[in-house]
Design a protein around this motif. Structure first.
Motif, PDB file in Angstrom:
ATOM      1  N   UNK A 113      25.735  32.178  44.924  1.00 27.73           N
ATOM      2  CA  UNK A 113      24.507  31.611  45.476  1.00 27.73           C
ATOM      3  C   UNK A 113      23.384  31.736  44.460  1.00 27.73           C
ATOM      4  N   UNK A 114      22.334  30.955  44.679  1.00 30.38           N
ATOM      5  CA  UNK A 114      21.159  30.983  43.802  1.00 30.38           C
ATOM      6  C   UNK A 114      21.572  30.869  42.337  1.00 30.38           C
ATOM      7  N   UNK A 115      22.409  29.917  42.056  1.00 35.43           N
ATOM      8  CA  UNK A 115      22.901  29.755  40.692  1.00 35.43           C
ATOM      9  C   UNK A 115      21.777  29.349  39.747  1.00 35.43           C
ATOM     10  N   UNK A 116      21.854  29.878  38.542  1.00 35.01           N
ATOM     11  CA  UNK A 116      20.877  29.581  37.497  1.00 35.01           C
ATOM     12  C   UNK A 116      21.605  28.944  36.307  1.00 35.01           C
ATOM     13  N   UNK A 117      20.901  28.223  35.457  1.00 34.08           N
ATOM     14  CA  UNK A 117      21.551  27.590  34.295  1.00 34.08           C
ATOM     15  C   UNK A 117      22.333  28.580  33.431  1.00 34.08           C
ATOM     16  N   UNK A 118      21.896  29.844  33.420  1.00 33.16           N
ATOM     17  CA  UNK A 118      22.626  30.861  32.635  1.00 33.16           C
ATOM     18  C   UNK A 118      24.009  31.121  33.214  1.00 33.16           C
ATOM     19  N   UNK A 119      24.275  30.643  34.402  1.00 28.07           N
ATOM     20  CA  UNK A 119      25.592  30.799  35.004  1.00 28.07           C
ATOM     21  C   UNK A 119      26.593  29.756  34.549  1.00 28.07           C
ATOM     22  N   UNK A 120      26.161  28.828  33.713  1.00 26.15           N
ATOM     23  CA  UNK A 120      27.063  27.816  33.171  1.00 26.15           C
ATOM     24  C   UNK A 120      28.094  28.488  32.272  1.00 26.15           C
ATOM     25  N   UNK A 121      29.360  28.331  32.641  1.00 30.28           N
ATOM     26  CA  UNK A 121      30.433  29.004  31.911  1.00 30.28           C
ATOM     27  C   UNK A 121      31.766  28.568  32.489  1.00 30.28           C
ATOM     28  N   UNK A 122      32.817  28.940  31.797  1.00 27.80           N
ATOM     29  CA  UNK A 122      34.158  28.844  32.368  1.00 27.80           C
ATOM     30  C   UNK A 122      34.429  30.172  33.064  1.00 27.80           C
ATOM     31  N   UNK A 123      34.836  30.102  34.312  1.00 25.58           N
ATOM     32  CA  UNK A 123      35.086  31.299  35.103  1.00 25.58           C
ATOM     33  C   UNK A 123      36.595  31.523  35.212  1.00 25.58           C
ATOM     34  N   UNK A 124      36.984  32.762  34.920  1.00 25.66           N
ATOM     35  CA  UNK A 124      38.389  33.134  34.914  1.00 25.66           C
ATOM     36  C   UNK A 124      38.657  34.198  35.965  1.00 25.66           C
ATOM     37  N   UNK A 125      39.712  34.032  36.724  1.00 27.47           N
ATOM     38  CA  UNK A 125      40.130  35.103  37.613  1.00 27.47           C
ATOM     39  C   UNK A 125      41.150  35.982  36.893  1.00 27.47           C
ATOM     40  N   UNK A 126      41.152  37.247  37.278  1.00 30.19           N
ATOM     41  CA  UNK A 126      42.018  38.220  36.622  1.00 30.19           C
ATOM     42  C   UNK A 126      42.659  39.120  37.663  1.00 30.19           C
ATOM     43  N   UNK A 127      43.757  39.744  37.262  1.00 29.96           N
ATOM     44  CA  UNK A 127      44.435  40.699  38.126  1.00 29.96           C
ATOM     45  C   UNK A 127      45.002  41.821  37.276  1.00 29.96           C
ATOM     46  N   UNK A 128      44.913  43.032  37.801  1.00 28.28           N
ATOM     47  CA  UNK A 128      45.417  44.186  37.066  1.00 28.28           C
ATOM     48  C   UNK A 128      45.781  45.279  38.064  1.00 28.28           C
ATOM     49  N   UNK A 129      46.797  46.052  37.730  1.00 28.54           N
ATOM     50  CA  UNK A 129      47.172  47.153  38.627  1.00 28.54           C
ATOM     51  C   UNK A 129      46.206  48.325  38.528  1.00 28.54           C
ATOM     52  N   UNK A 130      45.367  48.333  37.508  1.00 27.41           N
ATOM     53  CA  UNK A 130      44.385  49.401  37.306  1.00 27.41           C
ATOM     54  C   UNK A 130      43.024  48.960  37.810  1.00 27.41           C
ATOM     55  N   UNK A 131      42.353  49.870  38.505  1.00 30.54           N
ATOM     56  CA  UNK A 131      40.953  49.638  38.885  1.00 30.54           C
ATOM     57  C   UNK A 131      40.098  50.242  37.777  1.00 30.54           C
ATOM     58  N   UNK A 132      39.349  49.393  37.084  1.00 31.57           N
ATOM     59  CA  UNK A 132      38.587  49.853  35.935  1.00 31.57           C
ATOM     60  C   UNK A 132      37.184  50.326  36.291  1.00 31.57           C
ATOM     61  N   UNK A 133      36.917  50.495  37.576  1.00 31.59           N
ATOM     62  CA  UNK A 133      35.611  50.980  38.041  1.00 31.59           C
ATOM     63  C   UNK A 133      34.515  50.143  37.404  1.00 31.59           C
ATOM     64  N   UNK A 134      33.603  50.771  36.671  1.00 28.62           N
ATOM     65  CA  UNK A 134      32.493  50.047  36.058  1.00 28.62           C
ATOM     66  C   UNK A 134      32.742  49.743  34.588  1.00 28.62           C
ATOM     67  N   UNK A 135      34.016  49.693  34.201  1.00 30.60           N
ATOM     68  CA  UNK A 135      34.351  49.538  32.790  1.00 30.60           C
ATOM     69  C   UNK A 135      35.201  48.301  32.519  1.00 30.60           C
ATOM     70  N   UNK A 136      35.060  47.276  33.339  1.00 27.53           N
ATOM     71  CA  UNK A 136      35.886  46.090  33.165  1.00 27.53           C
ATOM     72  C   UNK A 136      35.652  45.413  31.818  1.00 27.53           C
ATOM     73  N   UNK A 137      34.409  45.372  31.378  1.00 25.06           N
ATOM     74  CA  UNK A 137      34.151  44.779  30.058  1.00 25.06           C
ATOM     75  C   UNK A 137      34.811  45.596  28.957  1.00 25.06           C
ATOM     76  N   UNK A 138      34.738  46.895  29.074  1.00 25.08           N
ATOM     77  CA  UNK A 138      35.279  47.765  28.039  1.00 25.08           C
ATOM     78  C   UNK A 138      36.787  47.602  27.904  1.00 25.08           C
ATOM     79  N   UNK A 139      37.467  47.403  29.041  1.00 25.69           N
ATOM     80  CA  UNK A 139      38.928  47.318  29.019  1.00 25.69           C
ATOM     81  C   UNK A 139      39.418  45.887  29.177  1.00 25.69           C
ATOM     82  N   UNK A 140      38.568  44.934  28.852  1.00 26.65           N
ATOM     83  CA  UNK A 140      38.903  43.523  29.019  1.00 26.65           C
ATOM     84  C   UNK A 140      40.233  43.159  28.384  1.00 26.65           C
ATOM     85  N   UNK A 141      40.489  43.662  27.210  1.00 26.75           N
ATOM     86  CA  UNK A 141      41.701  43.283  26.479  1.00 26.75           C
ATOM     87  C   UNK A 141      42.958  43.890  27.070  1.00 26.75           C
TER      88      UNK A 141
END
Length: 125
Positions: A82-110
């Motif tokens: 909701x309330x989308x802004x132009x900065x939200x323009x992107x390709x959106x990817x869904x992901x799945x992993x058996x690990x919950x990365x808590x607040x470190x999803x960017x760190x463990x992206x690879x």
């Protein structure tokens, strides 16, 4: 396989709902989430939801505007934007992993196990 859909063109302030359907695996066994990649930028974390649906995590930039949810019975993940802004323009990817990365999803992206093919979201100003 993860199949994302629901992207499109929307005006600033508008809403979109993305879906991600899983085939060949039971989504309930995985933490799932969304990343996005804008042109010229690195792929960045957007939101994630624990396999039990009791814990969610959001990037600061989308908190209060985006809502992630899942329907394990339908083997599908959602992202209400909701309330989308132009900065939200992107390709959106869904992901799945058996690990919950808590607040470190960017760190463990690879390390993330599975990525969907992406759906384009374009927000016009």
């Amino acid at each position: 396989q993860l199949q994302a859909s629901g992207g499109g063109l929307v005006q600033a302030g508008g809403s979109l709902r993305l879906s991600c359907a899983a085939s060949g695996r039971t989504l309930s066994s995985y933490a799932v989430g969304w990343f996005r990649q804008a042109p010229g930028n690195e792929r960045e974390f957007v939101a994630a939801i624990h396999r039990n649906s009791d814990v969610t995590d959001y990037a600061d930039s989308v908190k209060g505007r985006f809502t992630i949810s899942r329907d394990n019975g339908k083997n599908t993940l959602y992202l209400q934007m909701n309330s989308l802004a132009p900065e939200g323009t992107a390709v959106y990817y869904c992901v799945a992993d058996r690990t919950w990365y808590a607040s470190a999803w960017d760190r463990y992206r690879k390390r993330i196990d599975y990525w969907g093919q992406g759906t384009q979201v374009t927000v016009s100003s």
